[in-house]
Design an enzyme around this catalytic site. Structure first.
Site, PDB file in Angstrom:
ATOM      1  N   HIS A 104      47.617 -70.330  24.411  1.00 20.69           N
ATOM      2  CA  HIS A 104      48.242 -71.471  23.732  1.00 20.69           C
ATOM      3  C   HIS A 104      49.473 -71.044  22.950  1.00 20.69           C
ATOM      4  O   HIS A 104      49.555 -69.921  22.442  1.00 20.69           O
ATOM      5  CB  HIS A 104      47.240 -72.252  22.874  1.00 20.69           C
ATOM      6  CG  HIS A 104      46.734 -71.565  21.646  1.00 20.69           C
ATOM      7  ND1 HIS A 104      47.387 -71.619  20.430  1.00 20.69           N
ATOM      8  CD2 HIS A 104      45.618 -70.828  21.428  1.00 20.69           C
ATOM      9  CE1 HIS A 104      46.680 -70.948  19.528  1.00 20.69           C
ATOM     10  NE2 HIS A 104      45.619 -70.449  20.097  1.00 20.69           N
ATOM     11  N   ASP A 106      51.046 -72.931  20.377  1.00 17.35           N
ATOM     12  CA  ASP A 106      51.201 -73.363  18.983  1.00 17.35           C
ATOM     13  C   ASP A 106      50.535 -72.386  18.018  1.00 17.35           C
ATOM     14  O   ASP A 106      49.675 -71.585  18.402  1.00 17.35           O
ATOM     15  CB  ASP A 106      50.603 -74.766  18.784  1.00 17.35           C
ATOM     16  CG  ASP A 106      49.101 -74.816  19.035  1.00 17.35           C
ATOM     17  OD1 ASP A 106      48.641 -74.224  20.027  1.00 17.35           O
ATOM     18  OD2 ASP A 106      48.376 -75.432  18.223  1.00 17.35           O
ATOM     19  N   ASP A 167      48.008 -65.294  17.202  1.00 17.71           N
ATOM     20  CA  ASP A 167      47.202 -66.393  17.737  1.00 17.71           C
ATOM     21  C   ASP A 167      48.145 -67.548  18.041  1.00 17.71           C
ATOM     22  O   ASP A 167      48.531 -68.277  17.135  1.00 17.71           O
ATOM     23  CB  ASP A 167      46.147 -66.787  16.704  1.00 17.71           C
ATOM     24  CG  ASP A 167      45.332 -67.995  17.110  1.00 17.71           C
ATOM     25  OD1 ASP A 167      45.347 -68.341  18.288  1.00 17.71           O
ATOM     26  OD2 ASP A 167      44.688 -68.583  16.222  1.00 17.71           O
ATOM     27  N   GLU A 201      46.611 -76.375  20.570  1.00 19.52           N
ATOM     28  CA  GLU A 201      45.223 -75.894  20.599  1.00 19.52           C
ATOM     29  C   GLU A 201      44.634 -75.940  19.208  1.00 19.52           C
ATOM     30  O   GLU A 201      43.460 -76.262  19.015  1.00 19.52           O
ATOM     31  CB  GLU A 201      45.169 -74.460  21.144  1.00 19.52           C
ATOM     32  CG  GLU A 201      43.770 -73.954  21.467  1.00 19.52           C
ATOM     33  CD  GLU A 201      43.020 -73.328  20.304  1.00 19.52           C
ATOM     34  OE1 GLU A 201      41.812 -73.131  20.409  1.00 19.52           O
ATOM     35  OE2 GLU A 201      43.649 -73.044  19.251  1.00 19.52           O
ATOM     36  N   GLU A 202      45.460 -75.640  18.212  1.00 20.64           N
ATOM     37  CA  GLU A 202      44.957 -75.522  16.836  1.00 20.64           C
ATOM     38  C   GLU A 202      44.559 -76.863  16.239  1.00 20.64           C
ATOM     39  O   GLU A 202      43.799 -76.912  15.284  1.00 20.64           O
ATOM     40  CB  GLU A 202      46.014 -74.867  15.938  1.00 20.64           C
ATOM     41  CG  GLU A 202      46.429 -73.461  16.383  1.00 20.64           C
ATOM     42  CD  GLU A 202      45.314 -72.437  16.254  1.00 20.64           C
ATOM     43  OE1 GLU A 202      44.212 -72.791  15.777  1.00 20.64           O
ATOM     44  OE2 GLU A 202      45.543 -71.286  16.644  1.00 20.64           O
ATOM     45  N   HIS A 408      45.310 -67.302  11.628  1.00 22.79           N
ATOM     46  CA  HIS A 408      45.602 -68.443  10.747  1.00 22.79           C
ATOM     47  C   HIS A 408      45.983 -68.035   9.333  1.00 22.79           C
ATOM     48  O   HIS A 408      45.960 -68.858   8.434  1.00 22.79           O
ATOM     49  CB  HIS A 408      44.423 -69.436  10.670  1.00 22.79           C
ATOM     50  CG  HIS A 408      44.019 -69.980  12.002  1.00 22.79           C
ATOM     51  ND1 HIS A 408      43.041 -70.918  12.158  1.00 22.79           N
ATOM     52  CD2 HIS A 408      44.462 -69.708  13.254  1.00 22.79           C
ATOM     53  CE1 HIS A 408      42.899 -71.204  13.442  1.00 22.79           C
ATOM     54  NE2 HIS A 408      43.748 -70.469  14.125  1.00 22.79           N
TER      55      HIS A 408
HETATM   56 ZN   LIG Z   1      44.046 -69.346  19.211  1.00 21.37          ZN
END
Ligand SMILES: [Zn+2]
Length: 438
Positions: A104, A106, A167, A201-202, A408
């Site tokens: 992903h 984003d 991520d 995705e987040e 995150h």
């Molecule tokens: Zn992720």
């Protein structure tokens, strides 16, 4: 002596095989460092997909790079999903199922991903890593035991003011570099490979727009996990419950005998919840499920409390619902004048329910990791993934590691070895699919 000769010949053979693998045109690390400079933060509660237009910046770049690497059928959908197909190089590609790889684009809404300035700790020699532009941000060895495995590696962090975006730009860089290595090494045999990069995705929602059928994969992997070796074929199952307290409001100046304030019942519910429910996010880990009130709105007339129910065992969710309903009944008894409603809805199911029927997906990933010199570990995910959505929709999709850590947040990091070993694992994986499907 004979054994020695034999070992020696094997050694020379493996050296020459190794020497035959040409490097990619750009390393996974260099790609990663380019991608993290592009701000792709997604946003909660938006009506559109993608939730932020800027995700198209990376989508369009990745689509161009796929085309430059000879990938076919490359397109960016109106929802910002990048699709492509790497044709197999076997005599009969139809004998090997088309395997998909998804990362992903984003980054989390929780922390800014704009103007990411990377900090590279070259030849890391141990110890805590203090981030250069905010010295209060420290990647500490005691909280990051995997650092001990990274001595001599080049560690990549942000500068302390933003997240890094490992991520999941690690996954994007690794999938792209896998394609690059396959293109430079036609001796590595593989079937057709479906490629996709997804937005949002987040915040959930991006994957709902994913076109499974035209993409063509029979099985897929999300490349969105954490430390080297972590493979996940299991997420928990998820429900969200809403408890609504109906009171009766009127002007407080003339409220005597009329006003029924729903907030007292809601407050009593929360207090009782904390007493009665020991399994909460702050008290659980590993395979333990939890119940978690995460949002409330209160007025005299109506108060609403939303609760997450999470359990690896699908039957466990039923027990959790019963526990919440019991508290609802108790509070209803204590506050008969307030009408309390309970409702819940299923979010997603543990993908193990489906993936247990396709053990080869996990087995091949384990073998691919070992061949890359990585010790595999099967780890259930305390969350949902794009893969849980796809698996539920009929495309079995476990999750593979990327080498990343501390998602995150500002302490996010990956390393050169993390990116390279993850990429090597993907290259091994497509070969294993070809070997085993003959
Ligand atoms: Zn992720």
């Amino acid at each position: 002596m004979k054994i020695f000769n034999c070992l020696f010949i094997t050694f020379i053979l493996s050296l020459s095989l190794f020497a035959q693998t040409k490097p990619p045109s750009e390393s996974a690390m260099d790609r990663f460092l380019r991608y993290v400079k592009i701000d792709t933060q997604s946003a909660e509660d938006q009506a559109t997909v993608p939730s932020t237009k800027k995700q198209f910046d990376l989508a369009n770049l990745l689509a161009k790079e796929l085309k430059d690497l000879g990938v076919q059928n490359v397109r960016v959908s109106e929802f910002g999903i990048v699709y492509g197909m790497v044709p197999g190089n076997l005599a009969d590609n139809a004998k090997v199922p088309t395997v998909g790889f998804i990362a992903h684009m984003d980054t989390s809404p929780a922390v800014s991903g704009a103007n990411v300035k990377v900090n590279i700790v070259k030849n890391y020699q141990g110890g805590d890593i203090v981030l250069p532009n905010d010295k209060t941000q420290v990647i500490a060895v005691d909280k990051n035991p995997d650092l001990k495995n990274l001595i001599g590696d080049d560690i990549i962090t942000a500068d302390g003011t933003t997240l890094l975006g490992s991520d999941d730009k690690s996954g994007c860089a690794e999938v792209m570099t896998m394609i690059d290595i396959l293109r430079n090494n036609p001796q590595i045999k593989h079937g057709n490979l479906a490629i996709a990069f997804t937005p949002d995705e987040e915040v959930g929602g991006g994957i709902d727009k994913f076109e499974i059928e035209p993409w063509g994969a029979k099985f897929a992997y999300t490349v969105d996990g954490e430390q080297l070796g972590d493979i996940s074929n299991e997420t928990w199952s998820a429900r969200t419950a809403t408890v609504t307290f109906h009171g009766k409001n009127t002007h407080p100046g003339t409220a005597k005998g009329i006003l029924i304030n729903s907030m007292y019942a809601a407050g009593a519910f929360l207090a009782e919840f904390k007493n009665a429910i020991p399994n909460r996010p702050e008290t659980t880990e590993g395979r333990e499920g939890f119940l978690h009130p995460y949002s409330a709105s209160m007025t005299e007339e109506t108060s609403t409390i939303k609760i997450l129910l999470r359990n690896f065992d699908i039957n466990g969710l039923v027990g959790q619902e019963d526990a919440v309903k019991k508290i609802v009944a108790d509070i209803q008894n204590r506050y008969p004048e307030v009408k309390i409603d309970y409702e819940s809805k299923l979010g997603y199911l543990n993908m193990k329910e489906v993936l247990k029927n396709y053990p080869q997906l996990t087995d091949y990933a384990i073998e691919a990791s070992k061949r890359a010199g990585v010790t595999p570990e099967i780890r259930p995910i305390r969350g949902g993934t794009d893969g849980s959505n796809l698996t539920a929709r009929g495309l079995p999709t476990p999750n593979l590691f990327t080498g990343g850590h501390n998602f995150h947040g500002k302490l996010e990091f990956n390393s050169r070895k993390g990116l390279e070993k993850s990429t090597d694992t993907l290259v091994n994986l497509v070969q294993i699919w070809a070997e085993r499907s003959k």
